[in-house]
Write a protein that holds these residues in place. Structure first.
Motif, PDB file in Angstrom:
ATOM      1  N   HIS A  11      16.414 -20.170 -33.416  1.00  0.00           N
ATOM      2  CA  HIS A  11      16.558 -21.549 -34.011  1.00  0.00           C
ATOM      3  C   HIS A  11      17.832 -21.778 -34.520  1.00  0.00           C
ATOM      4  CE1 HIS A  11      14.805 -24.843 -36.288  1.00  0.00           C
ATOM      5  NE2 HIS A  11      15.571 -24.316 -37.184  1.00  0.00           N
ATOM      6  N   SER A  12      18.239 -23.022 -33.779  1.00  0.00           N
ATOM      7  CA  SER A  12      19.345 -23.439 -34.321  1.00  0.00           C
ATOM      8  C   SER A  12      19.262 -24.709 -35.097  1.00  0.00           C
ATOM      9  CB  SER A  12      20.366 -23.806 -32.894  1.00  0.00           C
ATOM     10  OG  SER A  12      21.516 -24.246 -33.247  1.00  0.00           O
ATOM     11  N   GLU A  13      20.003 -25.198 -35.955  1.00  0.00           N
ATOM     12  CA  GLU A  13      19.754 -26.256 -36.853  1.00  0.00           C
ATOM     13  C   GLU A  13      21.509 -26.664 -37.239  1.00  0.00           C
ATOM     14  OE1 GLU A  13      17.229 -25.659 -40.196  1.00  0.00           O
ATOM     15  OE2 GLU A  13      18.359 -24.179 -41.046  1.00  0.00           O
ATOM     16  N   GLY A  14      21.737 -27.783 -37.765  1.00  0.00           N
ATOM     17  CA  GLY A  14      22.845 -28.334 -38.248  1.00  0.00           C
ATOM     18  C   GLY A  14      23.763 -28.360 -37.282  1.00  0.00           C
ATOM     19  N   SER A  15      23.406 -28.790 -35.942  1.00  0.00           N
ATOM     20  CA  SER A  15      24.688 -29.327 -35.155  1.00  0.00           C
ATOM     21  C   SER A  15      25.285 -30.497 -35.627  1.00  0.00           C
ATOM     22  CB  SER A  15      23.887 -29.173 -33.683  1.00  0.00           C
ATOM     23  OG  SER A  15      23.662 -28.088 -33.310  1.00  0.00           O
ATOM     24  N   ARG A  16      26.344 -30.644 -35.236  1.00  0.00           N
ATOM     25  CA  ARG A  16      27.320 -31.808 -35.443  1.00  0.00           C
ATOM     26  C   ARG A  16      26.900 -33.036 -34.506  1.00  0.00           C
ATOM     27  NH1 ARG A  16      27.797 -30.281 -40.469  1.00  0.00           N
ATOM     28  NH2 ARG A  16      29.171 -28.814 -40.946  1.00  0.00           N
ATOM     29  N   GLY A  17      27.346 -34.187 -34.874  1.00  0.00           N
ATOM     30  CA  GLY A  17      27.234 -35.139 -33.745  1.00  0.00           C
ATOM     31  C   GLY A  17      25.934 -35.281 -33.224  1.00  0.00           C
ATOM     32  N   GLY A  18      24.937 -35.055 -33.827  1.00  0.00           N
ATOM     33  CA  GLY A  18      23.107 -35.286 -33.500  1.00  0.00           C
ATOM     34  C   GLY A  18      22.904 -34.896 -32.171  1.00  0.00           C
ATOM     35  N   TYR A  19      23.621 -33.887 -31.638  1.00  0.00           N
ATOM     36  CA  TYR A  19      23.050 -33.036 -30.594  1.00  0.00           C
ATOM     37  C   TYR A  19      23.379 -31.395 -30.633  1.00  0.00           C
ATOM     38  CZ  TYR A  19      28.255 -33.152 -29.437  1.00  0.00           C
ATOM     39  OH  TYR A  19      29.333 -32.936 -29.641  1.00  0.00           O
ATOM     40  N   VAL A  20      22.646 -30.853 -29.883  1.00  0.00           N
ATOM     41  CA  VAL A  20      22.854 -29.399 -29.932  1.00  0.00           C
ATOM     42  C   VAL A  20      23.895 -29.048 -28.792  1.00  0.00           C
ATOM     43  CG1 VAL A  20      21.665 -27.154 -29.294  1.00  0.00           C
ATOM     44  CG2 VAL A  20      20.478 -28.864 -30.342  1.00  0.00           C
ATOM     45  N   SER A  21      24.807 -28.285 -29.170  1.00  0.00           N
ATOM     46  CA  SER A  21      26.012 -28.135 -28.121  1.00  0.00           C
ATOM     47  C   SER A  21      26.046 -26.834 -27.725  1.00  0.00           C
ATOM     48  CB  SER A  21      27.310 -28.254 -28.948  1.00  0.00           C
ATOM     49  OG  SER A  21      28.299 -28.119 -28.003  1.00  0.00           O
ATOM     50  N   ALA A  22      25.902 -26.716 -26.450  1.00  0.00           N
ATOM     51  CA  ALA A  22      25.594 -25.359 -25.627  1.00  0.00           C
ATOM     52  C   ALA A  22      26.491 -25.596 -24.289  1.00  0.00           C
ATOM     53  CB  ALA A  22      24.462 -24.952 -25.423  1.00  0.00           C
ATOM     54  N   LEU A  23      27.470 -24.779 -24.390  1.00  0.00           N
ATOM     55  CA  LEU A  23      28.248 -25.287 -23.010  1.00  0.00           C
ATOM     56  C   LEU A  23      28.035 -23.724 -22.055  1.00  0.00           C
ATOM     57  CD1 LEU A  23      30.666 -26.319 -21.374  1.00  0.00           C
ATOM     58  CD2 LEU A  23      32.399 -25.235 -22.950  1.00  0.00           C
ATOM     59  N   ILE A  24      27.512 -23.937 -21.196  1.00  0.00           N
ATOM     60  CA  ILE A  24      27.258 -22.976 -20.037  1.00  0.00           C
ATOM     61  C   ILE A  24      28.124 -23.528 -18.637  1.00  0.00           C
ATOM     62  CG2 ILE A  24      25.551 -21.733 -18.901  1.00  0.00           C
ATOM     63  CD1 ILE A  24      23.425 -22.646 -21.312  1.00  0.00           C
ATOM     64  N   ASP A  25      28.929 -22.760 -18.396  1.00  0.00           N
ATOM     65  CA  ASP A  25      29.718 -22.843 -17.309  1.00  0.00           C
ATOM     66  C   ASP A  25      30.073 -21.642 -16.234  1.00  0.00           C
ATOM     67  OD1 ASP A  25      31.759 -24.412 -15.949  1.00  0.00           O
ATOM     68  OD2 ASP A  25      33.344 -23.446 -17.067  1.00  0.00           O
ATOM     69  N   ARG A  26      29.634 -22.269 -15.073  1.00  0.00           N
ATOM     70  CA  ARG A  26      29.704 -21.045 -14.045  1.00  0.00           C
ATOM     71  C   ARG A  26      29.164 -19.917 -14.387  1.00  0.00           C
ATOM     72  NH1 ARG A  26      35.724 -20.603 -13.620  1.00  0.00           N
ATOM     73  NH2 ARG A  26      35.583 -21.420 -15.687  1.00  0.00           N
ATOM     74  N   CYS A  27      27.720 -20.077 -14.696  1.00  0.00           N
ATOM     75  CA  CYS A  27      26.887 -18.887 -15.074  1.00  0.00           C
ATOM     76  C   CYS A  27      25.583 -18.992 -14.281  1.00  0.00           C
ATOM     77  CB  CYS A  27      26.402 -18.965 -16.328  1.00  0.00           C
ATOM     78  SG  CYS A  27      27.590 -19.094 -17.725  1.00  0.00           S
ATOM     79  N   ARG A  28      25.157 -17.651 -13.859  1.00  0.00           N
ATOM     80  CA  ARG A  28      23.941 -17.517 -13.072  1.00  0.00           C
ATOM     81  C   ARG A  28      22.890 -16.724 -13.905  1.00  0.00           C
ATOM     82  NH1 ARG A  28      24.855 -15.040  -7.577  1.00  0.00           N
ATOM     83  NH2 ARG A  28      24.725 -13.103  -9.052  1.00  0.00           N
ATOM     84  N   ASN A  29      21.710 -17.312 -13.714  1.00  0.00           N
ATOM     85  CA  ASN A  29      20.417 -16.412 -14.499  1.00  0.00           C
ATOM     86  C   ASN A  29      20.682 -16.479 -15.881  1.00  0.00           C
ATOM     87  OD1 ASN A  29      19.290 -16.017 -11.959  1.00  0.00           O
ATOM     88  ND2 ASN A  29      20.865 -14.117 -11.735  1.00  0.00           N
TER      89      ASN A  29
END
Length: 173
Positions: A145-163
């Motif tokens: 569970h994630s809460e309290g992200s800044r800027g009104g969105y959930v930030s997850a950066l997933i770059d060049r990943c598989r599976n």
């Protein structure tokens, strides 16, 4: 799809086990614990747990399970080792959402890591990303569970990943 993955892992184990027996190799697998009342100088056992996400991230190796006891943990969980297909590294909360990962930018960082499971955490980014993953493979994040992200969105950066699988997680502003 999950059933096929489980069958694949089970079908691979006999050959991997035979290979290990023939070469004399041993698997490093352990159960370790983290508690806000622990010490990073401790053994990481349930009776003498570590204290920090940094110690957990730097100590876990293939096959290990690191269990976080209820409490608040500051910093970034950034494992330095990868798991394997038959021996993933698991980081888990002992009680769903009772281990709270706070702060960090990002709170969870997986750089060139493979075969990781993260289960049951509550995550509160104080400034930045919930997750930053780059060049990763076979990552499972579940029941978080994630809460309290800044800027009104959930930030997850997933770059060049598989599976990478994020399952049964909730995200609130």
């Amino acid at each position: 799809m999950i059933g096929r993955e489980v069958n694949l892992v089970l079908n691979c184990r006999p050959s991997v086990l035979a290979s290990l027996l023939l070469t004399g190799a041993t698997l490093h697998a352990g159960s370790f614990f983290v508690s806000p009342e622990g010490s990073d100088e401790a053994a990481g056992t349930q009776d003498a747990p570590w204290a920090s996400v940094a110690k957990a991230g730097s100590s876990a190796a293939a096959g290990d399970t690191v269990t976080f006891l209820p409490g608040h943990y500051s910093g970034t969980l950034a494992p330095v080792n990868s798991g394997t297909a038959v021996a993933p590294i698991t980081f888990r909360s002992s009680v769903k959402h009772a281990a709270k990962l706070l702060g960090g930018n990002p709170v969870i960082e997986l750089a060139k890591r493979h075969h990781m499971h993260l289960e049951g955490f509550a995550v509160t980014p104080t400034d930045g990303n919930f997750l930053k993953a780059g060049e990763c493979e076979n990552i499972v994040i579940s029941n978080c569970h994630s809460e309290g992200s800044r800027g009104g969105y959930v930030s997850a950066l997933i770059d060049r990943c598989r599976n990478v699988r994020i399952a049964d997680c909730t995200f609130d502003r």
